[in-house]
Design an enzyme around this catalytic site. Structure first.
Site, short mmCIF file in Angstrom:
data_model
loop_
_atom_site.label_atom_id
_atom_site.label_comp_id
_atom_site.label_asym_id
_atom_site.label_seq_id
_atom_site.Cartn_x
_atom_site.Cartn_y
_atom_site.Cartn_z
N ASP A 54 -6.18 -11.89 -19.89
CA ASP A 54 -7.36 -11.04 -20.28
C ASP A 54 -8.77 -10.97 -20.35
OD1 ASP A 54 -8.73 -8.46 -19.78
OD2 ASP A 54 -6.83 -7.56 -21.06
N ARG A 140 -24.99 0.99 -6.59
CA ARG A 140 -24.11 0.33 -7.53
C ARG A 140 -25.12 -0.40 -8.72
NH1 ARG A 140 -21.23 1.09 -4.24
NH2 ARG A 140 -19.93 0.07 -3.04
N TYR A 143 -23.56 -1.83 -11.69
CA TYR A 143 -22.77 -3.57 -10.44
C TYR A 143 -24.15 -4.42 -10.86
CZ TYR A 143 -20.83 -6.73 -7.58
OH TYR A 143 -20.79 -7.97 -7.04
N PRO A 179 -9.23 -8.41 -0.81
CA PRO A 179 -8.60 -7.14 -1.40
C PRO A 179 -9.65 -6.31 -2.03
CG PRO A 179 -7.41 -9.16 -1.62
CD PRO A 179 -8.91 -9.33 -1.80
N SER A 180 -10.26 -7.15 -2.92
CA SER A 180 -11.48 -5.70 -3.54
C SER A 180 -12.15 -4.72 -2.82
CB SER A 180 -12.06 -6.33 -4.92
OG SER A 180 -12.76 -5.27 -5.20
N ARG A 184 -11.59 -1.10 -1.60
CA ARG A 184 -12.61 0.16 -2.09
C ARG A 184 -13.59 1.20 -0.59
NH1 ARG A 184 -15.52 -4.55 -4.68
NH2 ARG A 184 -17.25 -4.48 -2.70
#
Length: 246
Positions: A54, A140, A143, A179-180, A184
């Site tokens: 992690d 965003r 981010y 995939p992310s 979204r």
């Protein structure tokens, strides 16, 4: 093979760009440590050495070099994409954006850089984004702020260690079919009450090339920057966005 007799570590290697990067490095001859918190995803990858970790655990990162040894290339791919403006984004999203996108990357570099210096060189590739100091993207803010910090981190490491054989570069993708992203898109479709197909089409419509980027295209750039072919390149910001910023 570009990476014969070299060792690489890739974060977020279980999915998306990280997975594509790890597999490409493997195919080009590297010994690859594939790091992800998703051990099940890593178990489906042949020819790499899985590291279940992690990246939010600073102690685990600090202990990692003693477990796997020195590396020649570090690809910091892991990231979190938070939606929202400064008025509607949550404090938790802001904190996680910096914890995963910046602090974990900073810790990974600090952990593995000393051995690179002892060996006389190494390559670090950090995943930023065009949503950063490169370009402001609506909704965003967390981010974009965190990915701008990645660019600053990259340039600082490059400047501090350029004379000691260390290269550090940033990659700034545009919208990539991962995939992310697909998750979204589905979330945005549900929020807007539209079909997933229409939400996906809206992402594609803003691309000058008329398509999304592909994981393998980003992985190819990461691997080039990690290789000796890029020996004269450091502290650079590499935009790979299908012409969106132009």
């Amino acid at each position: 093979m570009r990476f014969r007799n070299k060792t690489a570590l890739v974060t977020a290697a279980g999915h998306g760009i990280g997975r594509a990067t790890a597999l490409r490095l493997r195919d080009e001859g590297a010994r690859v440590f594939a790091l992800d918190r998703d051990g099940d995803a890593l178990a489906t990858m042949d020819g790499v050495e899985p590291v279940v970790l992690d990246l939010l655990d600073a102690a685990e990162i600090a202990a990692l070099p003693a477990k796997i040894g020195a590396i020649d290339a570090l690809a910091n791919i892991a990231g979190f994409v938070a939606a929202g403006s400064i008025l509607d984004g949550s404090e938790d999203d802001w904190n996680l954006s910096f914890d995963l996108n910046v602090h974990a990357m900073h810790r990974m570099i600090r952990a593995f850089l000393p051995a690179m210096l002892e060996r006389g060189g190494g390559a670090i590739v950090n995943m930023s984004s065009i949503a950063s100091s490169v370009k402001g993207i609506p909704n965003r803010y967390a981010y974009g702020a965190s990915k701008a910090a990645v660019i600053g981190l990259t340039k600082s490491v490059a400047a501090d260690f350029v004379a000691k054989g260390i290269r550090c570069n940033a990659v700034c993708p545009g919208t990539v079919d991962t995939p992310s992203l697909r998750q979204r898109v589905a979330e945005q479709a549900a929020q807007q009450g539209i079909s997933v197909e229409d939400a996906h089409a809206a992402f594609v419509a803003r691309q000058p090339m008329g398509r999304l980027g592909q994981e393998d295209e980003i992985a190819a750039l990461v691997c080039y920057l990690a290789s000796d072919e890029a020996a004269f390149t450091t502290g650079a910001v590499h935009v790979i966005d299908g012409g969106w910023v132009n």
